[in-house]
Design an enzyme around this catalytic site. Structure first.
Site, mmCIF file in Angstrom:
data_model
loop_
_atom_site.group_PDB
_atom_site.id
_atom_site.type_symbol
_atom_site.label_atom_id
_atom_site.label_comp_id
_atom_site.label_asym_id
_atom_site.label_seq_id
_atom_site.Cartn_x
_atom_site.Cartn_y
_atom_site.Cartn_z
ATOM 1 C CG ASN A 9 -1.737 1.223 1.377
ATOM 2 O OD1 ASN A 9 -1.765 2.065 0.469
ATOM 3 N ND2 ASN A 9 -2.430 1.352 2.507
ATOM 4 C CD1 TRP A 10 3.575 0.942 -2.804
ATOM 5 C CD2 TRP A 10 3.583 2.038 -4.758
ATOM 6 N NE1 TRP A 10 4.267 0.168 -3.708
ATOM 7 C CE2 TRP A 10 4.294 0.823 -4.921
ATOM 8 C CE3 TRP A 10 3.459 2.890 -5.862
ATOM 9 C CZ2 TRP A 10 4.882 0.445 -6.126
ATOM 10 C CZ3 TRP A 10 4.037 2.514 -7.077
ATOM 11 C CH2 TRP A 10 4.743 1.304 -7.206
ATOM 12 C CE LYS A 11 -0.196 3.190 4.823
ATOM 13 N NZ LYS A 11 -0.101 3.294 6.268
ATOM 14 C CG HIS A 95 -5.826 1.891 5.228
ATOM 15 N ND1 HIS A 95 -5.399 2.838 6.127
ATOM 16 C CD2 HIS A 95 -4.810 1.006 5.082
ATOM 17 C CE1 HIS A 95 -4.167 2.537 6.507
ATOM 18 N NE2 HIS A 95 -3.789 1.429 5.886
ATOM 19 C CD GLU A 97 -2.939 5.480 6.723
ATOM 20 O OE1 GLU A 97 -2.943 5.473 5.485
ATOM 21 O OE2 GLU A 97 -2.012 4.985 7.403
ATOM 22 C CD GLU A 167 -3.409 -2.376 7.373
ATOM 23 O OE1 GLU A 167 -2.321 -2.625 6.847
ATOM 24 O OE2 GLU A 167 -4.019 -1.312 7.185
ATOM 25 N N GLY A 173 2.445 2.510 10.878
ATOM 26 C CA GLY A 173 3.388 3.617 10.735
ATOM 27 C C GLY A 173 4.074 4.023 12.032
ATOM 28 C CB SER A 213 5.267 -1.461 12.128
ATOM 29 O OG SER A 213 4.820 -0.134 12.366
ATOM 30 N N GLY A 234 2.913 -0.981 4.356
ATOM 31 C CA GLY A 234 2.933 0.440 4.028
ATOM 32 C C GLY A 234 4.361 0.905 3.755
ATOM 33 N N GLY A 235 4.999 1.498 4.766
ATOM 34 C CA GLY A 235 6.324 2.108 4.603
ATOM 35 C C GLY A 235 7.348 1.221 3.907
HETATM 36 P P1 13P Z 1 3.046 0.599 7.742
HETATM 37 O O1 13P Z 1 3.578 -0.683 7.163
HETATM 38 O O2 13P Z 1 3.748 1.816 7.247
HETATM 39 O O3 13P Z 1 2.929 0.519 9.232
HETATM 40 O O4 13P Z 1 1.547 0.748 7.180
HETATM 41 C C1 13P Z 1 0.690 -0.327 7.285
HETATM 42 C C2 13P Z 1 -0.527 -0.045 6.506
HETATM 43 O O5 13P Z 1 -1.315 0.823 6.861
HETATM 44 C C3 13P Z 1 -0.738 -0.807 5.275
HETATM 45 O O6 13P Z 1 -2.020 -0.605 4.773
#
Ligand code: 13P
Length: 258
Positions: A9-11, A95, A97, A167, A173, A213, A234-235
């Site tokens: 997930n590149w956000k 998600h 967010e 999640e 994050g 994470s 994510g990251g």
């Molecule tokens: P991180 O891997 O940056 O914690 O993000 C997880 C996430 O929200 C994937 O959708």
């Protein structure tokens, strides 16, 4: 045996050319590892460009969101048909967010989930508790509410196409990954709920990703858990090496266990 699935997930990161470069690198490293399903979810504006790169690989394209109507006067929204048009096979729905910053609710998650299925997209439905909820021992109650909200009208036939991402919001994050035991406990709870909703046979087919994470260092132990069938990253998905190491960890944990 469930085929593991690792999604990046590149956000809201990477311009088109940066996305292309990253997709090329990931394709070169794991673009033909068929034992693991790999999905890349760039921003809307890069979907087409990244999709073209992935077209001749085993990696699927996914979007980070959709709106449930097929077309119409919904300024700023993107429909499932439009996502199909640029080659998406998957879409992330609900998600945390989006729930936190954009007012998504269990009801909107349900509508998006149903629309994705109706239009031939595979939904990755995200659920998870906040730190406050975990500390108040409400984790299972929150998961149950989110599952019931999303899947009220879903049938066992829909279940086959479904991926659920657990999640925990406190792990996203933050660098505070859930321990393998915490992840397994939540995933086992979700699987049990799915057995009650449909059947043991159907629940056994649904893939459950862990997200929050995930890194190259912790992926192997997380993937080693019975009910963890992959990761939503994510990251670490923004770095080809780290993401490839996570895909490799899923491959090794699940094919060795098979
Ligand atoms: P991180 O891997 O940056 O914690 O993000 C997880 C996430 O929200 C994937 O959708």
């Amino acid at each position: 045996m469930r085929r593991p699935i690792v999604a990046g997930n590149w956000k809201m990161n990477l311009a088109v050319q940066e996305g292309r470069d990253l997709a090329e690198k990931i394709k070169a490293s794991c673009g033909n590892w068929n034992a693991v399903e790999v999905v890349l979810c760039p921003v809307y504006t890069s979907l087409s460009a990244v999709g073209q790169i992935l077209a001749d690989s085993s990696i699927s394209l996914g979007a980070q969101n959709l709106f449930w109507e097929p077309s119409g006067a919904y300024t700023g929204e993107v429909s499932p048909l439009m996502l199909r048009d640029v080659g998406c096979r998957y879409v992330i729905i609900g998600h945390s967010e989006r729930r936190t910053y954009f007012g998504e609710t269990d009801e909107t998650v349900k509508r998006k989930f149903q629309s994705a299925l109706k239009h031939g997209l595979k939904p990755i439905v995200c659920i998870g508790e906040t730190l406050k909820e975990r500390e108040a021992n409400q984790t299972f109650a929150v998961l149950e509410r989110q599952l019931a909200g999303a899947f009220t009208d879903a049938s066992a036939a829909d279940a086959d196409k479904l991926v659920i991402a657990y999640e925990p919001v406190w792990a996203i994050g933050t660098g505070k990954t859930a321990t393998p035991d915490q992840a397994q406990e939540a995933h086992a709870f979700i699987r049990k709920w799915l057995v009650g909703k449909w059947s043991a046979e159907t629940a056994a087919k649904i893939r459950l990703q862990y997200g929050g994470s995930v890194t190259a260092d912790n992926a192997a132990t997380l993937m080693g858990q019975t009910d963890v069938d992959g990761a939503l990253v994510g990251g670490a998905s923004l770095k080809a090496d780290a993401f490839t190491a996570i895909v490799r960890a899923a491959l090794e944990a699940k094919t060795v266990a098979a």
